[in-house]
Design an enzyme around this catalytic site. Sequence first.
Site, PDB file in Angstrom:
ATOM      1  N   ASN A 105      22.649  25.189  50.822  1.00  0.00           N
ATOM      2  CA  ASN A 105      21.406  24.582  50.246  1.00  0.00           C
ATOM      3  C   ASN A 105      20.418  26.013  50.418  1.00  0.00           C
ATOM      4  O   ASN A 105      19.518  26.011  51.337  1.00  0.00           O
ATOM      5  CB  ASN A 105      20.747  23.608  51.156  1.00  0.00           C
ATOM      6  CG  ASN A 105      21.374  22.320  50.568  1.00  0.00           C
ATOM      7  OD1 ASN A 105      21.472  22.378  49.340  1.00  0.00           O
ATOM      8  ND2 ASN A 105      21.183  21.281  51.383  1.00  0.00           N
ATOM      9  N   SER A 131      25.842  18.524  45.790  1.00  0.00           N
ATOM     10  CA  SER A 131      25.158  17.277  46.229  1.00  0.00           C
ATOM     11  C   SER A 131      26.288  16.135  46.558  1.00  0.00           C
ATOM     12  O   SER A 131      27.357  16.173  45.653  1.00  0.00           O
ATOM     13  CB  SER A 131      24.068  16.909  45.592  1.00  0.00           C
ATOM     14  OG  SER A 131      23.680  15.552  46.229  1.00  0.00           O
ATOM     15  N   GLY A 132      26.014  15.338  47.278  1.00  0.00           N
ATOM     16  CA  GLY A 132      26.954  14.125  47.583  1.00  0.00           C
ATOM     17  C   GLY A 132      27.416  14.076  48.911  1.00  0.00           C
ATOM     18  O   GLY A 132      28.067  13.184  49.096  1.00  0.00           O
ATOM     19  N   LYS A 185      19.050  22.053  42.558  1.00  0.00           N
ATOM     20  CA  LYS A 185      19.274  21.407  43.763  1.00  0.00           C
ATOM     21  C   LYS A 185      17.888  21.391  44.666  1.00  0.00           C
ATOM     22  O   LYS A 185      17.974  20.080  45.149  1.00  0.00           O
ATOM     23  CB  LYS A 185      20.581  22.436  44.406  1.00  0.00           C
ATOM     24  CG  LYS A 185      20.727  21.705  46.007  1.00  0.00           C
ATOM     25  CD  LYS A 185      21.307  20.506  45.736  1.00  0.00           C
ATOM     26  CE  LYS A 185      21.870  19.436  46.984  1.00  0.00           C
ATOM     27  NZ  LYS A 185      21.927  19.901  48.108  1.00  0.00           N
ATOM     28  N   HIS A 188      16.453  18.602  42.915  1.00  0.00           N
ATOM     29  CA  HIS A 188      17.206  17.276  43.344  1.00  0.00           C
ATOM     30  C   HIS A 188      16.763  16.677  44.700  1.00  0.00           C
ATOM     31  O   HIS A 188      16.631  15.458  44.943  1.00  0.00           O
ATOM     32  CB  HIS A 188      18.930  17.502  43.239  1.00  0.00           C
ATOM     33  CG  HIS A 188      19.575  16.646  43.899  1.00  0.00           C
ATOM     34  ND1 HIS A 188      19.836  16.539  45.494  1.00  0.00           N
ATOM     35  CD2 HIS A 188      20.337  15.643  43.574  1.00  0.00           C
ATOM     36  CE1 HIS A 188      20.709  15.626  45.603  1.00  0.00           C
ATOM     37  NE2 HIS A 188      21.196  15.110  44.478  1.00  0.00           N
ATOM     38  N   GLU A 192      15.224  13.199  46.187  1.00  0.00           N
ATOM     39  CA  GLU A 192      15.890  12.643  47.057  1.00  0.00           C
ATOM     40  C   GLU A 192      14.684  12.310  48.095  1.00  0.00           C
ATOM     41  O   GLU A 192      14.644  11.074  48.594  1.00  0.00           O
ATOM     42  CB  GLU A 192      16.914  13.546  47.680  1.00  0.00           C
ATOM     43  CG  GLU A 192      17.587  13.031  48.891  1.00  0.00           C
ATOM     44  CD  GLU A 192      18.781  13.921  49.321  1.00  0.00           C
ATOM     45  OE1 GLU A 192      19.353  14.545  48.516  1.00  0.00           O
ATOM     46  OE2 GLU A 192      18.589  14.250  50.588  1.00  0.00           O
TER      47      GLU A 192
HETATM   48  N1  LIG Z   1      26.314  18.259  55.276  1.00  0.00           N
HETATM   49  C1  LIG Z   1      25.965  17.982  54.126  1.00  0.00           C
HETATM   50  O1  LIG Z   1      25.994  16.765  53.715  1.00  0.00           O
HETATM   51  C2  LIG Z   1      25.576  18.816  53.024  1.00  0.00           C
HETATM   52  C3  LIG Z   1      25.237  18.461  51.576  1.00  0.00           C
HETATM   53  C4  LIG Z   1      24.977  19.080  50.734  1.00  0.00           C
HETATM   54  C5  LIG Z   1      24.864  20.671  50.878  1.00  0.00           C
HETATM   55  N2  LIG Z   1      24.910  20.955  52.297  1.00  0.00           N
HETATM   56  C6  LIG Z   1      24.798  22.433  52.450  1.00  0.00           C
HETATM   57  O2  LIG Z   1      26.128  23.140  52.311  1.00  0.00           O
HETATM   58  C7  LIG Z   1      26.261  24.262  53.532  1.00  0.00           C
HETATM   59  C8  LIG Z   1      27.141  23.982  54.473  1.00  0.00           C
HETATM   60  O3  LIG Z   1      26.903  22.606  55.099  1.00  0.00           O
HETATM   61  P1  LIG Z   1      27.840  21.828  56.158  1.00  0.00           P
HETATM   62  O4  LIG Z   1      27.102  20.581  56.775  1.00  0.00           O
HETATM   63  O5  LIG Z   1      29.275  21.931  55.873  1.00  0.00           O
HETATM   64  O6  LIG Z   1      27.874  23.030  57.566  1.00  0.00           O
HETATM   65  P2  LIG Z   1      26.562  23.477  58.556  1.00  0.00           P
HETATM   66  O7  LIG Z   1      26.494  22.888  59.734  1.00  0.00           O
HETATM   67  O8  LIG Z   1      25.359  23.831  57.645  1.00  0.00           O
HETATM   68  O9  LIG Z   1      27.002  25.144  58.827  1.00  0.00           O
HETATM   69  C9  LIG Z   1      28.099  25.071  59.765  1.00  0.00           C
HETATM   70  C10 LIG Z   1      29.224  26.366  59.247  1.00  0.00           C
HETATM   71  O10 LIG Z   1      28.488  27.543  59.063  1.00  0.00           O
HETATM   72  C11 LIG Z   1      29.091  28.626  59.868  1.00  0.00           C
HETATM   73  N3  LIG Z   1      28.103  29.367  60.078  1.00  0.00           N
HETATM   74  C12 LIG Z   1      26.935  29.398  60.850  1.00  0.00           C
HETATM   75  N4  LIG Z   1      26.619  30.675  61.288  1.00  0.00           N
HETATM   76  C13 LIG Z   1      27.341  31.536  60.769  1.00  0.00           C
HETATM   77  C14 LIG Z   1      27.440  32.909  60.735  1.00  0.00           C
HETATM   78  N5  LIG Z   1      26.507  33.563  61.221  1.00  0.00           N
HETATM   79  N6  LIG Z   1      28.367  33.425  60.178  1.00  0.00           N
HETATM   80  C15 LIG Z   1      29.360  32.843  59.572  1.00  0.00           C
HETATM   81  N7  LIG Z   1      29.527  31.561  59.675  1.00  0.00           N
HETATM   82  C16 LIG Z   1      28.333  30.850  60.263  1.00  0.00           C
HETATM   83  C17 LIG Z   1      29.869  27.703  61.100  1.00  0.00           C
HETATM   84  O11 LIG Z   1      30.861  28.521  61.483  1.00  0.00           O
HETATM   85  P3  LIG Z   1      31.143  28.187  62.926  1.00  0.00           P
HETATM   86  O12 LIG Z   1      32.273  27.058  62.895  1.00  0.00           O
HETATM   87  O13 LIG Z   1      31.920  29.403  63.309  1.00  0.00           O
HETATM   88  O14 LIG Z   1      29.865  27.976  63.637  1.00  0.00           O
HETATM   89  C18 LIG Z   1      30.244  26.314  60.121  1.00  0.00           C
HETATM   90  O15 LIG Z   1      31.269  26.966  59.318  1.00  0.00           O
HETATM   91  C19 LIG Z   1      24.768  24.310  54.091  1.00  0.00           C
HETATM   92  O16 LIG Z   1      23.948  24.903  53.281  1.00  0.00           O
HETATM   93  C20 LIG Z   1      24.109  22.955  53.907  1.00  0.00           C
HETATM   94  O17 LIG Z   1      22.689  23.196  53.870  1.00  0.00           O
HETATM   95  C21 LIG Z   1      25.205  20.265  53.135  1.00  0.00           C
END
Ligand SMILES: NC(=O)c1ccc[n+]([C@@H]2O[C@H](COP(=O)([O-])OP(=O)(O)OC[C@H]3O[C@@H](n4cnc5c(N)ncnc54)[C@H](OP(=O)(O)O)[C@@H]3O)[C@@H](O)[C@H]2O)c1
Length: 471
Positions: A105, A131-132, A185, A188, A192
């Site tokens: 995001n 999304s999802g 996005k 979106h 939401e």
């Molecule tokens: N969760 C949802 O439902 C959802 C839905 C749509 C979009 N998104 C977006 O998708 C993306 C990922 O979301 P998420 O929920 O899976 O994860 P997240 O909680 O947003 O991020 C955690 C991830 O980021 C890594 N990370 C954090 N700081 C870092 C750094 N400085 N260098 C390298 N890696 C780093 C972490 O690695 P470590 O394990 O090493 O800490 C972990 O793999 C985000 O942008 C989020 O906003 C999420």
Amino acid sequence: MSSEESEFGIIGMAVMGQNLALNIEQSGYRVSVYNRTDSKTKDFKQKRASDRDIVATYELEEFISSLERPRKVLILVKAGKPVDMVIDQLLPLMEEGDIIIDGGNSHFQDTNRRVKKVEGEGLHYLGTGISGGEYGALHGPSIMPGGHREAYDEVSEILRSAAAQTPEGPTCKYLGPRSAGHYVKMVHNGIEYAVMQSIAEVYWAMKNLLDLSHEDMADRFEAWNQRLDAYLMEITVEILREEDEKTGRPLLEVILDTAKQKGTGKWTSQSALDLGVPVPTITAAVDARLLSARKDQRGRLDELYGELGNYETYEGFEDDLGKALYLSIVTAYAQGLDLLEEASEEYNYGLDIQDVAQIWKDGCIIRSDLLDPISESYSSEGLDTLLASEEFQDDYREAIPSLRKVVSALSKTDLICLALSASLNYFNSLTAERLPANMIQAQRDYFGAHTYQRVDEEGTFHTEWQDIKNV
Ligand SMILES: NC(=O)c1ccc[n+]([C@@H]2O[C@H](COP(=O)([O-])OP(=O)(O)OC[C@H]3O[C@@H](n4cnc5c(N)ncnc54)[C@H](OP(=O)(O)O)[C@@H]3O)[C@@H](O)[C@H]2O)c1
């Protein structure tokens, strides 16, 4: 390509990265994965991917060299600085023609900056909204890609096979250059926010004014959702039916009433203000979360003022709530789409709203049957707002009296209706041939000589409202 090489790489093994890796592998591609913290990659490989064609790597160099060229790397790490940090680590390792996809995001302006930087190094960059949530990532999300067109063509087969599949095709289509995907996005998420807040206000009105059990409220939302078939309504029904294991009470009753946010709703409002597009229902939803976060202050002021207002309803109130909710939801989409049209103009995205509607049709948080008439509305040239579309005119005519009655009833109590009243005032303003902005213009001219125009004569006018010499 060597048979050992992976067709796709994912960096970030939190929920989104893990589930998308499984989804893409399931679609028939070998996937390499990497995470900053080794233990997460190891756990993932052992617990969820031991029998899958997923290559766990523990050094970035190892990750990059495991990929076929042009390399396709999807970054799914925490939005913000971490994305820049990962890009900085990738650039020296990747080669001309390789493709970096940011699936997080990210703020659209960050994406514009990163596009310049990465393309300056001869690589390609795709800012791609996904999304999802957790479930969508695993079973078919809604994917909103933007950036370099040819780079998209290289990855489109993979992304489209991982996306949700509808009778009209996958919920993934190229949206436009640079940050087009992340902008869509963001909007979106703004929609939401507005839909969630509208639902929350109707739930609160039902709970406080109609004395319904949680099961009864779930039944009402379920019935209203026949028309919408909306994901957010579906989960509302399930949430209302969930029981707390510890207390046996409805789980909702024990959840603290302070809403958090990660910023995408706020970004939507900020961008809308920058572009001069009114999105009051979305902004009301952001305000509502901010107000909810003031838990201590709310508690103190509640003691100070106590219960205010008259908690009476009227016959037909329940039915009106359903219609008011429907209209507030349609209005949230109307505002978001209006913003997309303006942003497309301003930033030369060349967005096709029908494509956006197709992408949102399944796999995402704002998926709903509404997307069909929305898509239909935008098939006619020159539509500038859903309120003018043939598909929604009858709905507005039928339901606006209900929205008026609901907002009026809630205004006599101390229950909130920020989103519902914002939707009503949006409708009232957009459908009013005359507004009291004449007073604003007169005031501006009075204190700042800003001039005004007249209704009966062309030109620019100024009035000497006061005799300055004698003041
Ligand atoms: N969760 C949802 O439902 C959802 C839905 C749509 C979009 N998104 C977006 O998708 C993306 C990922 O979301 P998420 O929920 O899976 O994860 P997240 O909680 O947003 O991020 C955690 C991830 O980021 C890594 N990370 C954090 N700081 C870092 C750094 N400085 N260098 C390298 N890696 C780093 C972490 O690695 P470590 O394990 O090493 O800490 C972990 O793999 C985000 O942008 C989020 O906003 C999420």
